[in-house]
Design an enzyme around this catalytic site. Structure first.
Site, PDB file in Angstrom:
ATOM      1  N   GLY A 122      -2.902  -2.899  33.811  1.00  0.00           N
ATOM      2  CA  GLY A 122      -3.360  -2.668  32.446  1.00  0.00           C
ATOM      3  C   GLY A 122      -4.874  -2.666  32.390  1.00  0.00           C
ATOM      4  N   CYS A 123      -5.387  -3.108  31.284  1.00  0.00           N
ATOM      5  CA  CYS A 123      -6.831  -3.149  31.059  1.00  0.00           C
ATOM      6  C   CYS A 123      -7.541  -3.919  32.165  1.00  0.00           C
ATOM      7  CB  CYS A 123      -7.079  -3.824  29.708  1.00  0.00           C
ATOM      8  SG  CYS A 123      -8.755  -4.359  29.413  1.00  0.00           S
ATOM      9  N   PHE A 124      -8.525  -3.310  32.798  1.00  0.00           N
ATOM     10  CA  PHE A 124      -9.195  -4.009  33.897  1.00  0.00           C
ATOM     11  C   PHE A 124     -10.020  -5.185  33.429  1.00  0.00           C
ATOM     12  CE2 PHE A 124     -12.124   0.000  34.440  1.00  0.00           C
ATOM     13  CZ  PHE A 124     -12.816  -0.262  33.253  1.00  0.00           C
TER      14      PHE A 124
END
Length: 175
Positions: free
Chosen positions: A9-11
């Protein structure tokens, strides 16, 4: 030192988790697995490049081994959601592992099996061939430590991940 490349997902969110893990010396946010050379954040967010937002973790295998990193990875994101994590939707937010060699591939397969044994829903995490790594723009690096703690999205998503890390892996968290 060794490296691991993980997409969950979002880094910003995965970077924040792994920065707190004992034995991890560096976490770099970036892009991997797509078709466009040297993509920008805006291009990756469009969902048209094929890249995943990912992190490249540098770790000391004498302190923590790859399989342990993967157990943390599977515990701190939802590997049963296809091409999404929470409100982040698209292939750029897929759950994926990019093993760097055959040993990591075997460990990844074993970690997926361990994670599946703990869940009823199927794990959708993919094992993808290692590809060109593109570091994200500077403002994405160490995001949680700076801008992230003023970002409402990060404030909603990252603290629960960090609490899960501290609860489930207390012996692996930096003081």
């Amino acid at each position: 030192m060794a490296q691991a490349i993980l997409a969950g997902g979002c880094f910003w969110c995965t970077e924040a988790v792994f920065r707190d893990v004992i034995g991890v010396s560096q976490v770099e946010s970036g892009y991997i697995g797509g078709t466009l050379a040297d993509p920008t954040y805006k291009q990756v967010c469009s969902g048209t490049t094929g890249h995943a937002e990912a992190i490249r973790v540098t770790f000391d295998p004498e302190v923590i081994h790859y399989g342990q990193l993967l157990d943390i990875f599977f515990a701190t994101h939802d590997p049963t959601q296809l091409n999404r994590q929470g409100n982040d939707v698209g292939t750029q937010y897929r759950s994926a592992l990019f093993p760097l060699d055959d040993a990591q591939r075997e460990e990844a397969e074993a970690a997926i099996a361990r994670a599946q044994a703990e869940r009823d829903a199927p794990i959708v995490t993919t094992l993808e061939p290692v590809a060109e790594w593109y570091p994200a723009e500077d403002y994405h690096q160490e995001y949680w430590e700076g801008e992230g703690q003023r970002n409402p999205y990060c404030m909603a998503v990252i603290p629960p991940k960090l609490m899960k890390l501290r609860k489930s892996f207390a012996n692996r968290v930096k003081a």
